[in-house]
Design a protein around this motif. Sequence first.
Motif, PDB file in Angstrom:
ATOM      1  N   MET A  52       0.839  -1.154  -0.148  1.00  0.00           N
ATOM      2  CA  MET A  52       0.051  -0.048   0.152  1.00  0.00           C
ATOM      3  C   MET A  52       0.918   1.294   0.135  1.00  0.00           C
ATOM      4  O   MET A  52       0.508   2.331  -0.666  1.00  0.00           O
ATOM      5  CB  MET A  52      -0.967   0.148   1.325  1.00  0.00           C
ATOM      6  N   ASP A  53       2.042   1.218   0.603  1.00  0.00           N
ATOM      7  CA  ASP A  53       3.116   2.374   0.531  1.00  0.00           C
ATOM      8  C   ASP A  53       3.476   2.652  -0.683  1.00  0.00           C
ATOM      9  O   ASP A  53       3.567   3.893  -1.097  1.00  0.00           O
ATOM     10  CB  ASP A  53       4.200   2.103   1.794  1.00  0.00           C
ATOM     11  N   GLU A  54       3.814   1.611  -1.316  1.00  0.00           N
ATOM     12  CA  GLU A  54       4.129   1.885  -2.729  1.00  0.00           C
ATOM     13  C   GLU A  54       3.243   2.248  -3.792  1.00  0.00           C
ATOM     14  O   GLU A  54       3.636   3.134  -4.548  1.00  0.00           O
ATOM     15  CB  GLU A  54       4.730   0.403  -3.309  1.00  0.00           C
ATOM     16  N   LEU A  55       1.958   1.748  -3.572  1.00  0.00           N
ATOM     17  CA  LEU A  55       0.888   2.364  -4.304  1.00  0.00           C
ATOM     18  C   LEU A  55       0.488   3.718  -4.034  1.00  0.00           C
ATOM     19  O   LEU A  55       0.329   4.454  -4.905  1.00  0.00           O
ATOM     20  CB  LEU A  55      -0.401   1.466  -4.209  1.00  0.00           C
ATOM     21  N   LEU A  56       0.700   3.990  -2.759  1.00  0.00           N
ATOM     22  CA  LEU A  56       0.494   5.378  -2.233  1.00  0.00           C
ATOM     23  C   LEU A  56       1.438   6.411  -3.020  1.00  0.00           C
ATOM     24  O   LEU A  56       0.986   7.565  -3.518  1.00  0.00           O
ATOM     25  CB  LEU A  56       0.474   5.629  -0.884  1.00  0.00           C
ATOM     26  N   LEU A  57       2.673   6.063  -3.057  1.00  0.00           N
ATOM     27  CA  LEU A  57       3.808   6.786  -3.460  1.00  0.00           C
ATOM     28  C   LEU A  57       3.501   6.948  -5.114  1.00  0.00           C
ATOM     29  O   LEU A  57       3.884   7.939  -5.681  1.00  0.00           O
ATOM     30  CB  LEU A  57       4.951   6.195  -3.320  1.00  0.00           C
TER      31      LEU A  57
ATOM     32  N   SER B 252      -7.769   9.309  -8.699  1.00  0.00           N
ATOM     33  CA  SER B 252      -8.046   9.119 -10.254  1.00  0.00           C
ATOM     34  C   SER B 252      -6.889   8.530 -11.051  1.00  0.00           C
ATOM     35  O   SER B 252      -6.784   8.079 -11.998  1.00  0.00           O
ATOM     36  CB  SER B 252      -8.231  10.520 -10.789  1.00  0.00           C
ATOM     37  N   CYS B 253      -5.579   8.809 -10.239  1.00  0.00           N
ATOM     38  CA  CYS B 253      -4.350   7.899 -10.811  1.00  0.00           C
ATOM     39  C   CYS B 253      -4.065   6.594 -10.311  1.00  0.00           C
ATOM     40  O   CYS B 253      -3.041   5.944 -10.648  1.00  0.00           O
ATOM     41  CB  CYS B 253      -3.055   8.744 -10.410  1.00  0.00           C
ATOM     42  N   CYS B 254      -5.085   5.991  -9.465  1.00  0.00           N
ATOM     43  CA  CYS B 254      -4.755   4.560  -9.037  1.00  0.00           C
ATOM     44  C   CYS B 254      -5.085   3.720 -10.164  1.00  0.00           C
ATOM     45  O   CYS B 254      -6.040   3.711 -10.891  1.00  0.00           O
ATOM     46  CB  CYS B 254      -5.690   4.610  -8.077  1.00  0.00           C
TER      47      CYS B 254
ATOM     48  N   GLU C   2      -6.070   0.467 -12.560  1.00  0.00           N
ATOM     49  CA  GLU C   2      -7.298  -0.325 -12.696  1.00  0.00           C
ATOM     50  C   GLU C   2      -7.131  -1.627 -11.739  1.00  0.00           C
ATOM     51  O   GLU C   2      -6.140  -2.308 -12.023  1.00  0.00           O
ATOM     52  CB  GLU C   2      -7.584  -0.590 -14.159  1.00  0.00           C
ATOM     53  N   GLY C   3      -8.108  -1.833 -11.166  1.00  0.00           N
ATOM     54  CA  GLY C   3      -7.753  -3.124 -10.426  1.00  0.00           C
ATOM     55  C   GLY C   3      -7.596  -2.964  -8.852  1.00  0.00           C
ATOM     56  O   GLY C   3      -7.194  -4.059  -8.352  1.00  0.00           O
ATOM     57  N   LYS C   4      -7.009  -1.847  -8.763  1.00  0.00           N
ATOM     58  CA  LYS C   4      -6.259  -1.380  -7.268  1.00  0.00           C
ATOM     59  C   LYS C   4      -7.099  -0.511  -6.582  1.00  0.00           C
ATOM     60  O   LYS C   4      -7.753   0.313  -7.300  1.00  0.00           O
ATOM     61  CB  LYS C   4      -4.860  -1.396  -7.342  1.00  0.00           C
ATOM     62  N   GLN C   5      -7.134  -0.456  -5.126  1.00  0.00           N
ATOM     63  CA  GLN C   5      -7.845   0.235  -4.407  1.00  0.00           C
ATOM     64  C   GLN C   5      -6.969   0.908  -3.429  1.00  0.00           C
ATOM     65  O   GLN C   5      -6.155   0.042  -2.788  1.00  0.00           O
ATOM     66  CB  GLN C   5      -9.023  -0.284  -3.888  1.00  0.00           C
ATOM     67  N   MET C   6      -6.804   2.197  -3.500  1.00  0.00           N
ATOM     68  CA  MET C   6      -5.956   2.891  -2.452  1.00  0.00           C
ATOM     69  C   MET C   6      -6.602   3.338  -1.290  1.00  0.00           C
ATOM     70  O   MET C   6      -7.515   3.637  -1.365  1.00  0.00           O
ATOM     71  CB  MET C   6      -5.221   4.129  -3.225  1.00  0.00           C
ATOM     72  N   ASP C   7      -5.923   2.987  -0.106  1.00  0.00           N
ATOM     73  CA  ASP C   7      -6.633   3.316   1.312  1.00  0.00           C
ATOM     74  C   ASP C   7      -5.300   3.572   2.106  1.00  0.00           C
ATOM     75  O   ASP C   7      -4.623   2.769   2.398  1.00  0.00           O
ATOM     76  CB  ASP C   7      -7.110   1.853   1.634  1.00  0.00           C
ATOM     77  N   ILE C   8      -5.298   4.802   2.411  1.00  0.00           N
ATOM     78  CA  ILE C   8      -4.432   5.287   3.348  1.00  0.00           C
ATOM     79  C   ILE C   8      -4.446   4.916   4.561  1.00  0.00           C
ATOM     80  O   ILE C   8      -3.043   4.576   5.286  1.00  0.00           O
ATOM     81  CB  ILE C   8      -4.422   6.759   3.402  1.00  0.00           C
TER      82      ILE C   8
ATOM     83  N   LYS D  67      -4.541   1.831   5.395  1.00  0.00           N
ATOM     84  CA  LYS D  67      -3.898   0.507   5.304  1.00  0.00           C
ATOM     85  C   LYS D  67      -2.358   0.712   5.136  1.00  0.00           C
ATOM     86  O   LYS D  67      -1.570  -0.103   5.054  1.00  0.00           O
ATOM     87  CB  LYS D  67      -4.329  -0.385   4.325  1.00  0.00           C
ATOM     88  N   SER D  68      -1.866   1.970   4.986  1.00  0.00           N
ATOM     89  CA  SER D  68      -0.578   2.113   5.028  1.00  0.00           C
ATOM     90  C   SER D  68       0.232   2.518   6.003  1.00  0.00           C
ATOM     91  O   SER D  68      -0.671   2.441   7.171  1.00  0.00           O
ATOM     92  CB  SER D  68      -0.310   3.187   3.975  1.00  0.00           C
TER      93      SER D  68
END
Length: 485
Positions: free
Chosen positions: A161-166, A196-198, A200-206, A208-209
């Motif tokens: 999740m940290d990687e996706l957030l960055l 909007s930059c997440c 497709e197929g993933k969900q960003m949740d701060i 969970k980081s």
Amino acid sequence: MAPCAAEACWRSRSDAAWCCTATFWSPTGTAGAPVAVGIATMSTAEMLGAGMKGKGVAVLHTYTDQLWALGEKCLLPIIASLELETTKPGNASEEEERQATCLHDPSPAPCLQNATESLSLKEAENDLMLLPQEDLKNAEDSAMQPPQDDVEEPRSSQELMDELLLQCFFQALKSRVKKLDLPLLTSTFLRNYMFSCCPEGKQMDIKKSSYKKLSKFLQCMQNRKILQVKELSRGVESIVDVDWKHPDIRAFASIPDSACTVQDSEKSKEKTGEQLYHPPDIVPLYGISAKMLPLFQEAGRRKGDVLSCSDVKSCIISYVKSNKLVDEKNKNFVTINPILCDCALEKSEQSDVAKLKWEDLLSRCMERLQPFHQLSFHGQEPMIRKGSLDPIDIIVAQRASNKKVTLIKNLELYGLDPHSVAAVLQQRVQASATVTALPGSKDRAQVQIQGNQVTALGKLLLEEYSLPRKYIQGLEKAPKSNKKK
């Protein structure tokens, strides 16, 4: 089986440990392949000094043992047996020469072969029993386990999740945020840019980081001097500056924009075979009742017929013109006869009203017809239902502790799945959403989401689902933006 001489002997990294490979074969000498692995109890020099007598090898693994049974259980290959040469007594110089050859030549030496001929398999097995059980177990485990160098440790969900957030953060700064957008509210940056930059197929949740909160994440980015955050108004933080020349932003490889237009998302869904949502074609219809039947009989209509709006107007106009009811002085008015009086006028008006405008006559007659509607969903046959189509109802309700929730009803009537709408809203506004049964209905459900989310819901229904505004009720309950005077 009788033991043969050790084929090779070498020094390990530890000075205290010596390893060797011993070869055993049957008395007939038909098999000469190595069938045992063990640990030498002394060095080569010590073996020679002891006259090649005593216990020289502690066997760890032999042919047909339990470790062999765990493998492929291969049979021994047939190798021509070596002819053992017996050591003949000679002078001291010849004996020294053979000893020196044993020390330096890695190939099987006759001196070692003759010396170890007295070792038996039983003695080697006795030496194995003397080893500590933990060492034996470790040796077997190390033989069974693959090398650990190539095995990567799985990353935790928090690290992912940290990687996706960055990734979403740098993607938003590099491809979305412009200098003219600053100062930018941090909440707007998260909702309209990062989400909007997440991919497709993933969900960003701060939550969970490792950062847990947006303010802590942006503070970390500010410490790295990527951006600057200030509290322009009390309790509201904004991004006031971004260093687009920062090495981290420049080094980030921008990915294709995942938040495309609705048309692009539809194309991607078509490729994946996912079913697209198409708004239904809604047509209002009108049924002829017994009271209104006299007005439509001349057009050949019967009680219970369902007509479209254009058909209703055509029948009324045809009736008025065929009965010469158009006012001669002003053609915008229609003279009321007894049939029109019963169909279009209230009882209190029947003695006073003699004429009506065309628009007034048509609207009054259509209001007195029975309401029907036709729904045409994509790829399905049109359906005609009695009554008017209920609009999508949006309600903002008050809950405990002065908290507000947004309720959405009647989504099923328009072919929308309440669970899908709840999932989309939950991701966009980052608020919890639930789907519950609609009270008083068996097959209907309502969506409840925390806060006043009418603005986001209206944008979803009007812009992305392309539903007509007249079929959405409650859009006026959106919170008003506080503009500075």
